[in-house]
Scaffold this active site. Structure first.
Site, PDB file in Angstrom:
ATOM      1  N   ASP A 197      63.628  86.911  31.486  1.00  0.00           N
ATOM      2  CA  ASP A 197      62.667  87.570  30.606  1.00  0.00           C
ATOM      3  C   ASP A 197      63.029  89.039  30.568  1.00  0.00           C
ATOM      4  O   ASP A 197      62.818  89.772  31.544  1.00  0.00           O
ATOM      5  CB  ASP A 197      61.213  87.372  31.047  1.00  0.00           C
ATOM      6  CG  ASP A 197      60.267  87.808  29.922  1.00  0.00           C
ATOM      7  OD1 ASP A 197      60.594  88.805  29.237  1.00  0.00           O
ATOM      8  OD2 ASP A 197      59.231  87.155  29.710  1.00  0.00           O
ATOM      9  N   ALA A 198      63.596  89.439  29.430  1.00  0.00           N
ATOM     10  CA  ALA A 198      64.193  90.769  29.306  1.00  0.00           C
ATOM     11  C   ALA A 198      63.176  91.877  29.088  1.00  0.00           C
ATOM     12  O   ALA A 198      63.568  93.023  28.877  1.00  0.00           O
ATOM     13  CB  ALA A 198      65.240  90.762  28.190  1.00  0.00           C
ATOM     14  N   LEU A 237      68.536  88.787  21.214  1.00  0.00           N
ATOM     15  CA  LEU A 237      67.108  88.499  21.341  1.00  0.00           C
ATOM     16  C   LEU A 237      66.261  89.596  20.725  1.00  0.00           C
ATOM     17  O   LEU A 237      66.651  90.758  20.661  1.00  0.00           O
ATOM     18  CB  LEU A 237      66.740  88.264  22.806  1.00  0.00           C
ATOM     19  CG  LEU A 237      66.856  89.394  23.799  1.00  0.00           C
ATOM     20  CD1 LEU A 237      65.520  90.098  24.004  1.00  0.00           C
ATOM     21  CD2 LEU A 237      67.345  88.848  25.127  1.00  0.00           C
ATOM     22  N   LEU A 289      72.534  92.413  18.121  1.00  0.00           N
ATOM     23  CA  LEU A 289      72.377  92.098  16.698  1.00  0.00           C
ATOM     24  C   LEU A 289      71.247  92.929  16.123  1.00  0.00           C
ATOM     25  O   LEU A 289      70.157  92.990  16.691  1.00  0.00           O
ATOM     26  CB  LEU A 289      72.084  90.603  16.526  1.00  0.00           C
ATOM     27  CG  LEU A 289      73.303  89.761  16.883  1.00  0.00           C
ATOM     28  CD1 LEU A 289      72.924  88.378  17.320  1.00  0.00           C
ATOM     29  CD2 LEU A 289      74.263  89.702  15.715  1.00  0.00           C
ATOM     30  N   TYR A 328      59.229  92.866   7.239  1.00  0.00           N
ATOM     31  CA  TYR A 328      59.846  93.067   8.555  1.00  0.00           C
ATOM     32  C   TYR A 328      59.049  94.165   9.258  1.00  0.00           C
ATOM     33  O   TYR A 328      59.509  95.278   9.458  1.00  0.00           O
ATOM     34  CB  TYR A 328      61.312  93.462   8.389  1.00  0.00           C
ATOM     35  CG  TYR A 328      62.172  93.173   9.605  1.00  0.00           C
ATOM     36  CD1 TYR A 328      62.543  91.873   9.927  1.00  0.00           C
ATOM     37  CD2 TYR A 328      62.623  94.208  10.426  1.00  0.00           C
ATOM     38  CE1 TYR A 328      63.334  91.597  11.022  1.00  0.00           C
ATOM     39  CE2 TYR A 328      63.416  93.944  11.533  1.00  0.00           C
ATOM     40  CZ  TYR A 328      63.777  92.642  11.825  1.00  0.00           C
ATOM     41  OH  TYR A 328      64.567  92.374  12.912  1.00  0.00           O
ATOM     42  N   LYS A 368      64.781  98.139  15.382  1.00  0.00           N
ATOM     43  CA  LYS A 368      66.197  98.036  14.992  1.00  0.00           C
ATOM     44  C   LYS A 368      66.808  99.426  14.766  1.00  0.00           C
ATOM     45  O   LYS A 368      67.972  99.656  15.089  1.00  0.00           O
ATOM     46  CB  LYS A 368      66.361  97.159  13.751  1.00  0.00           C
ATOM     47  CG  LYS A 368      66.019  95.679  13.985  1.00  0.00           C
ATOM     48  CD  LYS A 368      66.828  95.063  15.126  1.00  0.00           C
ATOM     49  CE  LYS A 368      66.702  93.548  15.161  1.00  0.00           C
ATOM     50  NZ  LYS A 368      67.306  92.949  16.376  1.00  0.00           N
ATOM     51  N   LEU A 415      69.934  84.160   8.698  1.00  0.00           N
ATOM     52  CA  LEU A 415      70.163  82.868   9.339  1.00  0.00           C
ATOM     53  C   LEU A 415      68.794  82.267   9.626  1.00  0.00           C
ATOM     54  O   LEU A 415      67.933  82.936  10.196  1.00  0.00           O
ATOM     55  CB  LEU A 415      70.948  83.054  10.643  1.00  0.00           C
ATOM     56  CG  LEU A 415      71.181  81.780  11.461  1.00  0.00           C
ATOM     57  CD1 LEU A 415      72.188  80.862  10.773  1.00  0.00           C
ATOM     58  CD2 LEU A 415      71.689  82.125  12.866  1.00  0.00           C
ATOM     59  N   SER A 441      67.093  80.892  11.780  1.00  0.00           N
ATOM     60  CA  SER A 441      66.830  80.636  13.197  1.00  0.00           C
ATOM     61  C   SER A 441      65.334  80.437  13.396  1.00  0.00           C
ATOM     62  O   SER A 441      64.536  80.648  12.481  1.00  0.00           O
ATOM     63  CB  SER A 441      67.283  81.850  14.004  1.00  0.00           C
ATOM     64  OG  SER A 441      66.484  82.959  13.633  1.00  0.00           O
ATOM     65  N   ALA A 461      63.464  82.393  15.121  1.00  0.00           N
ATOM     66  CA  ALA A 461      62.837  83.709  14.950  1.00  0.00           C
ATOM     67  C   ALA A 461      62.646  84.040  13.469  1.00  0.00           C
ATOM     68  O   ALA A 461      61.612  84.587  13.081  1.00  0.00           O
ATOM     69  CB  ALA A 461      63.688  84.781  15.634  1.00  0.00           C
TER      70      ALA A 461
END
Ligand code: ZID
Length: 229
Positions: free
Chosen positions: A72-73, A120, A169, A181, A189, A219, A221, A223
């Site tokens: 868990d970052a 992530l 990413l 977003y 980001k 993509l 994904s 998320a």
């Protein structure tokens, strides 16, 4: 061969999985860091062969995962873990999953790595416009999506071999307005991209490693589906 640690793989749908396959096809040994609450289902699915079709590599081989580490970052050291998380049953089965402990475990198991990948992000209020975002949601987005990279690099840089590479990413919403977003994810980001420059300067000099971020295309994904992209 090279050894890669890829943080942020919990299924076969995201960028982390695709990066694992590409690195494996190029001959690298693959270690994964999987978010603690998603670990059980990911390991069960792996074991039951649910991902076998997507494990197939272009050369006909299979993606082999040497080891999956619980991670868990948003927590750097055991001292940072609050009681409610310690007592949460989704965390009960796993141990040593803070960033510092995972780096220590990888060092004990393998000695060093050549490639660190951060794939992530998490923004609890991503569907809210920035103007409606709470301080808590904003800081959570920055913590999970940006500081997590600073922390990973801080603890993994000492075990990254000279000449090694680290990668994260990012997304274009850091520099252009992309409605949808939200929740501080555009801010996260933008910070990630700025931090990449600073970390490349610092870690380049201190550890002889490269630090880059790739601005990804779309993509579908897990998320991305969560934000309706
Ligand atoms: P994913 O769900 O496969 O990966 C995210 C992973 O993070 C999951 O496995 C989570 O379990 C894990 N995770 C969350 N919180 C934590 C935590 N605290 N500790 C450890 N693990 C955690 O999704 P993904 O592949 O989309 O995301 C990987 C990276 O790619 C993230 O940094 C994204 O922000 C980035 N990215 C994804 C996309 C996309 O389209 N999927 C885009 C750009 C960047 C993008 O949003 N047009 C529209 C949208 C986009 C691009 C173009």
């Amino acid at each position: 061969g090279k050894r890669a640690f890829i943080a942020g793989v919990a299924d076969d749908q995201g960028f982390g999985w695709a990066i694992a396959k590409a690195l494996s096809a190029a001959g690298a040994e693959i270690l994964l860091g999987t978010w603690v609450p998603a670990l059980n289902i990911f390991e069960t699915s792996l074991r039951r062969g649910k991902f076998d079709e997507s494990r197939v590599l272009p050369n006909g081989g299979m993606l082999e995962i040497a080891k999956v580490y619980a991670l868990d970052a948003v927590f750097d050291t055991p001292e940072d873990v609050p009681e409610d998380i310690k007592n949460n049953k989704r965390y009960a089965g796993a141990s040593n999953w803070t960033v510092q402990e995972v780096a220590e475990a990888v060092k004990a198991d393998y000695g060093s790595i050549d490639i660190l990948v951060h794939s992530l992000a998490n923004g609890p209020e991503v569907t809210k416009p920035l103007l409606e975002t709470s301080r808590k949601g904003y800081l959570a987005a920055i913590s999970a999506s940006t500081y997590s990279y600073v922390s990973l690099l801080k603890y993994f840089a000492p075990i990254l071999n000279h000449g090694g590479a680290s990668l994260s990413l990012t997304y274009l919403a850091s520099e252009r307005i992309i409605p949808g977003y939200g929740g501080g994810m555009s801010s996260a980001k933008a910070a990630l991209e700025s931090d990449t420059r600073v970390l490349a300067f610092e870690a380049g000099r201190k550890h002889g490693i490269r630090v880059n971020t790739i601005s990804a295309g779309p993509l579908r994904s897990r998320a991305a589906k969560a934000i309706g992209f």
